[in-house]
Design a protein around this motif. Structure first.
Motif, PDB file in Angstrom:
ATOM      1  N   THR A 212      34.249  13.512   6.245  1.00  0.00           N
ATOM      2  CA  THR A 212      35.598  13.775   6.727  1.00  0.00           C
ATOM      3  C   THR A 212      36.402  12.474   6.713  1.00  0.00           C
ATOM      4  O   THR A 212      35.834  11.375   6.723  1.00  0.00           O
ATOM      5  CB  THR A 212      35.573  14.377   8.141  1.00  0.00           C
ATOM      6  OG1 THR A 212      36.913  14.759   8.513  1.00  0.00           O
ATOM      7  CG2 THR A 212      35.032  13.387   9.177  1.00  0.00           C
TER       8      THR A 212
ATOM      9  N   SER B 254      34.890  17.767   3.529  1.00  0.00           N
ATOM     10  CA  SER B 254      35.700  18.749   4.239  1.00  0.00           C
ATOM     11  C   SER B 254      37.135  18.741   3.713  1.00  0.00           C
ATOM     12  O   SER B 254      37.746  17.679   3.569  1.00  0.00           O
ATOM     13  CB  SER B 254      35.721  18.455   5.737  1.00  0.00           C
ATOM     14  OG  SER B 254      36.673  19.291   6.378  1.00  0.00           O
TER      15      SER B 254
ATOM     16  N   PHE C 299      34.933  23.845   4.229  1.00  0.00           N
ATOM     17  CA  PHE C 299      35.456  23.621   5.573  1.00  0.00           C
ATOM     18  C   PHE C 299      34.715  24.542   6.521  1.00  0.00           C
ATOM     19  O   PHE C 299      34.312  25.649   6.160  1.00  0.00           O
ATOM     20  CB  PHE C 299      36.979  23.781   5.665  1.00  0.00           C
ATOM     21  CG  PHE C 299      37.540  25.114   5.261  1.00  0.00           C
ATOM     22  CD1 PHE C 299      38.034  26.005   6.214  1.00  0.00           C
ATOM     23  CD2 PHE C 299      37.627  25.474   3.919  1.00  0.00           C
ATOM     24  CE1 PHE C 299      38.592  27.221   5.850  1.00  0.00           C
ATOM     25  CE2 PHE C 299      38.182  26.681   3.542  1.00  0.00           C
ATOM     26  CZ  PHE C 299      38.663  27.572   4.502  1.00  0.00           C
ATOM     27  N   THR C 300      34.473  24.060   7.729  1.00  0.00           N
ATOM     28  CA  THR C 300      33.551  24.730   8.643  1.00  0.00           C
ATOM     29  C   THR C 300      34.064  26.081   9.146  1.00  0.00           C
ATOM     30  O   THR C 300      33.262  26.925   9.543  1.00  0.00           O
ATOM     31  CB  THR C 300      33.231  23.839   9.855  1.00  0.00           C
ATOM     32  OG1 THR C 300      34.451  23.541  10.562  1.00  0.00           O
ATOM     33  CG2 THR C 300      32.575  22.547   9.413  1.00  0.00           C
TER      34      THR C 300
ATOM     35  N   ASP D 131      37.613  19.269  11.034  1.00  0.00           N
ATOM     36  CA  ASP D 131      36.189  18.950  10.869  1.00  0.00           C
ATOM     37  C   ASP D 131      35.895  17.481  11.179  1.00  0.00           C
ATOM     38  O   ASP D 131      35.645  16.663  10.283  1.00  0.00           O
ATOM     39  CB  ASP D 131      35.729  19.303   9.450  1.00  0.00           C
ATOM     40  CG  ASP D 131      35.780  20.797   9.186  1.00  0.00           C
ATOM     41  OD1 ASP D 131      35.654  21.570  10.154  1.00  0.00           O
ATOM     42  OD2 ASP D 131      35.952  21.183   8.014  1.00  0.00           O
TER      43      ASP D 131
ATOM     44  N   LEU E  23      31.044  18.641  12.011  1.00  0.00           N
ATOM     45  CA  LEU E  23      30.217  18.659  10.802  1.00  0.00           C
ATOM     46  C   LEU E  23      28.734  18.544  11.140  1.00  0.00           C
ATOM     47  O   LEU E  23      27.887  19.147  10.465  1.00  0.00           O
ATOM     48  CB  LEU E  23      30.640  17.525   9.864  1.00  0.00           C
ATOM     49  CG  LEU E  23      32.039  17.662   9.242  1.00  0.00           C
ATOM     50  CD1 LEU E  23      32.396  16.403   8.460  1.00  0.00           C
ATOM     51  CD2 LEU E  23      32.118  18.891   8.335  1.00  0.00           C
TER      52      LEU E  23
END
Length: 217
Positions: A145, A116, A83-84, A122, A127
């Protein structure tokens, strides 16, 4: 004299290569979330014993393009879950997977899928920025996602992403794993690696090359 020496050397090389071919060890199969390796060679036995495959799915990638299981049809792929906003293992995992991607850039039929685990955050645009920030240019590396439940089910039930401890969990329990999963062109799991360890990336690269040789046999 030189002709005799040449024939002797050629014979030794031939038998050496033949021996290596006979000793070729294929990667194991993983049929259950406990990741017990199953070594098989006979195609009929493999089809009978190895029933587990990656299920069908449909998610958006970083370019808002709908991606499904056809993206890795007849291709090897590597999956991981990130996950970002992750400040712990995800940056390291992404950097390490980029090493694998860069080293195998001549392999046009290898797909990388980063799912994700916070899809409500996200979105594709997020992304896309994430992929750009890591200078990832591989067109066969998709950041995906979609619906949380669908991603979590695919991760735990298909990829065995958290092994036994996560197999029976539902989507209400957060998914966080350092694992990379290697899947062959028949959608069967062939390897699991710790994405935080660079040494394991060397093993992953070697195993991908082994799978390629296996396909050529």
């Amino acid at each position: 004299m030189y002709r005799i020496v040449f024939l002797i050397v050629s014979s030794l090389l031939f038998f050496s290569c033949a021996k290596k071919e006979d000793n070729f060890i294929a990667l194991p199969y993983y049929n259950e979330p406990n990741f017990t390796p199953i070594f098989l060679k006979d195609e009929a036995v493999i089809k009978k014993r190895i029933q587990h495959t990656i299920a069908d799915f449909s998610f958006l990638n970083q370019d808002s393009i709908l991606i499904n299981q056809n993206v890795f049809k007849n291709k090897i792929h590597v999956a991981n879950f990130i996950f970002t906003r992750c400040g712990s293992i995800c940056p390291t995992m992404t950097q390490h997977l980029k090493i694998v991607s860069d080293r195998l850039q001549d392999y046009k039929d290898i797909v990388f899928l980063s799912y994700s685990v916070t899809p409500w955050i996200d979105k594709p645009s997020v992304l896309k920025k994430f992929k750009r920030n890591y200078e990832i240019t591989n067109k066969n590396w998709h950041f995906l996602t979609g619906k949380k439940g669908a991603i979590y089910t695919l991760a735990r039930q298909s990829y065995f992403a958290e092994e036994d401890i996560g197999f029976s969990k539902d989507s209400s329990q957060f998914l966080h794993t350092e694992h990379f999963i290697l899947v062959d062109k028949t959608k069967r799991i062939r390897g699991i690696y710790n994405g935080t360890l660079q040494l394991e990336m060397e093993q992953l690269i070697d195993d991908i090359r082994t799978l390629k040789k296996e396909e050529e046999k």
